[in-house]
Design a protein around this motif. Structure first.
Motif, PDB file in Angstrom:
ATOM      1  N   GLY A 238       7.007  -1.222   8.259  1.00 34.50           N
ATOM      2  CA  GLY A 238       6.382  -2.330   8.978  1.00 34.50           C
ATOM      3  C   GLY A 238       5.769  -3.373   8.072  1.00 34.50           C
ATOM      4  N   ASP A 239       4.482  -3.686   8.328  1.00 38.91           N
ATOM      5  CA  ASP A 239       3.839  -4.780   7.600  1.00 38.91           C
ATOM      6  C   ASP A 239       3.395  -4.397   6.186  1.00 38.91           C
TER       7      ASP A 239
ATOM      8  N   ASP B 107       0.859  -1.188   0.000  1.00 42.52           N
ATOM      9  CA  ASP B 107       0.000   0.000   0.000  1.00 42.52           C
ATOM     10  C   ASP B 107       0.897   1.241   0.000  1.00 42.52           C
ATOM     11  N   PRO B 108       1.170   1.832  -1.170  1.00 38.60           N
ATOM     12  CA  PRO B 108       2.093   2.974  -1.206  1.00 38.60           C
ATOM     13  C   PRO B 108       1.570   4.206  -0.473  1.00 38.60           C
ATOM     14  N   ASP B 109       0.255   4.383  -0.383  1.00 36.11           N
ATOM     15  CA  ASP B 109      -0.283   5.544   0.348  1.00 36.11           C
ATOM     16  C   ASP B 109      -0.012   5.416   1.846  1.00 36.11           C
ATOM     17  N   LEU B 110      -0.299   4.237   2.400  1.00 28.47           N
ATOM     18  CA  LEU B 110      -0.025   4.006   3.816  1.00 28.47           C
ATOM     19  C   LEU B 110       1.475   4.064   4.088  1.00 28.47           C
ATOM     20  N   ALA B 111       2.268   3.510   3.155  1.00 26.81           N
ATOM     21  CA  ALA B 111       3.717   3.527   3.321  1.00 26.81           C
ATOM     22  C   ALA B 111       4.242   4.965   3.377  1.00 26.81           C
ATOM     23  N   LYS B 112       3.723   5.828   2.507  1.00 25.04           N
ATOM     24  CA  LYS B 112       4.167   7.226   2.504  1.00 25.04           C
ATOM     25  C   LYS B 112       3.775   7.925   3.806  1.00 25.04           C
ATOM     26  N   THR B 113       2.567   7.681   4.272  1.00 29.13           N
ATOM     27  CA  THR B 113       2.127   8.286   5.530  1.00 29.13           C
ATOM     28  C   THR B 113       3.062   7.895   6.664  1.00 29.13           C
TER      29      THR B 113
ATOM     30  N   MET C  87      18.445   2.654   7.889  1.00 30.08           N
ATOM     31  CA  MET C  87      17.782   1.484   7.315  1.00 30.08           C
ATOM     32  C   MET C  87      16.798   0.881   8.316  1.00 30.08           C
ATOM     33  N   ALA C  88      17.186   0.805   9.581  1.00 32.25           N
ATOM     34  CA  ALA C  88      16.295   0.278  10.617  1.00 32.25           C
ATOM     35  C   ALA C  88      15.060   1.162  10.766  1.00 32.25           C
ATOM     36  N   ASP C  89      15.247   2.485  10.660  1.00 33.27           N
ATOM     37  CA  ASP C  89      14.109   3.401  10.734  1.00 33.27           C
ATOM     38  C   ASP C  89      13.128   3.151   9.591  1.00 33.27           C
ATOM     39  N   VAL C  90      13.653   2.913   8.387  1.00 36.34           N
ATOM     40  CA  VAL C  90      12.784   2.611   7.243  1.00 36.34           C
ATOM     41  C   VAL C  90      12.003   1.321   7.502  1.00 36.34           C
ATOM     42  N   ASN C  91      12.682   0.294   8.002  1.00 37.93           N
ATOM     43  CA  ASN C  91      12.006  -0.968   8.312  1.00 37.93           C
ATOM     44  C   ASN C  91      10.888  -0.749   9.323  1.00 37.93           C
ATOM     45  N   ASP C  92      11.196   0.014  10.376  1.00 36.80           N
ATOM     46  CA  ASP C  92      10.194   0.257  11.414  1.00 36.80           C
ATOM     47  C   ASP C  92       9.021   1.066  10.871  1.00 36.80           C
ATOM     48  N   ALA C  93       9.314   2.068  10.035  1.00 35.16           N
ATOM     49  CA  ALA C  93       8.251   2.920   9.503  1.00 35.16           C
ATOM     50  C   ALA C  93       7.313   2.135   8.587  1.00 35.16           C
TER      51      ALA C  93
END
Length: 277
Positions: free
Chosen positions: A196-197, A91-97, A188-194
């Motif tokens: 998420g699923d 979901d690119p919209d949720l990912a951007k948020t 990179m860890a911040d991106v993973n956390d942001a």
């Protein structure tokens, strides 16, 4: 310093002013593409090299050697290299948020459609997503966060075998000055956390971060000029090492074996080392 961390990359892009020469070089090493430059129609932008769970795009850049995504520019240099890498999301919209909430600088969502022909099906391959400016982890790379639609037009799934018997990409090497390597791992860890699923797990799940000393230890040669944040190595799964070594000799490429892996110095054409597990 050497840091290994989990970071999912769906696909990556070698940008070059010599697209035909690059694709010919890849094919001489035993890789197979669905669309070689000679077969391209005017609306085709890239040659794809497809694997079971990842893919490589070989893309041309103009004479100015500048890539511009959302107003952020990267100079690909004289010989090109990997300057675009992408995470796949559901979901690119949720990912951007989520990325914006983490303060990770993003462009607006946009769609991109490219013709694809990979031997079985033809049609538009559509990508939708955004790019991020992450100066610690990706100072010289556009990091895309995209939803890849029409995936059957992209991924090989065993249909499109490479002559060198490579079947996937499993890791990327990154190079940084020593203090920046730790900051890059954190980003990179911040991106993973942001994300998420929303992340769609990909076959490229490992990032290997090297400082200058670790680069020399790994590859046996000095680190790149203008050191900092370049993707410097691609790890391929599979591969007939004897076949690939013969091709490397024919190309006049330096190579060596270490810990059961074959390292081929492909920097002159691609900007990176190829590592075959």
């Amino acid at each position: 310093m050497r840091i290994e961390t989990k970071f999912y990359i769906d696909h990556y892009e070698i940008d070059t002013t010599q697209l035909t020469e690059l694709c010919d070089f890849m094919m001489r090493l035993g890789f197979t593409t669905g669309v070689a430059p000679a077969d391209m129609t005017p609306d085709m932008r890239c040659s794809y090299f497809n694997f079971d769970g990842s893919f490589l795009e070989c893309c041309p850049v103009g004479e100015n050697r500048i890539l511009d995504f959302g107003g952020r520019t990267v100079n690909v240099g004289n010989n090109g290299g990997i300057h675009v890498a992408a995470i796949c999301v559901s979901d690119p919209d949720l990912a951007k948020t989520r990325m914006d909430e983490y303060g990770l600088n993003t462009t607006e969502n946009a769609a991109c459609t490219r013709p694809a022909d990979h031997g079985v099906k033809k049609g538009p391959a559509t990508f939708r997503g955004f790019f991020s400016h992450l100066p610690d982890a990706f100072p010289k790379t556009h990091l895309g966060t995209v939803q890849t639609q029409n995936r059957e037009l992209i991924f090989q799934n065993g249909r499109y075998a490479h002559r060198n018997r490579v079947y996937d990409t499993v890791a990327l090497y990154y190079a940084y000055p020593t203090p920046q390597a730790t900051a890059a791992a954190k980003q990179m860890a911040d991106v993973n956390d942001a994300l998420g699923d929303t992340i769609v797990k990909a076959s490229i799940e490992k990032a290997i971060l090297l400082d200058e000393e670790a680069y020399i230890e790994e590859f046996g040669s000095p680190s790149p000029k203008n050191y900092g944040g370049d993707i410097v190595g691609i790890v391929y799964a599979g591969g007939d090492k004897e076949y690939i070594q013969e091709k490397a000799i024919a190309e006049g490429l330096d190579f060596f074996q270490k810990a059961g892996k074959l390292y081929v110095d492909a920097r002159d054409m691609t900007g990176v080392f190829f590592i075959f597990e």
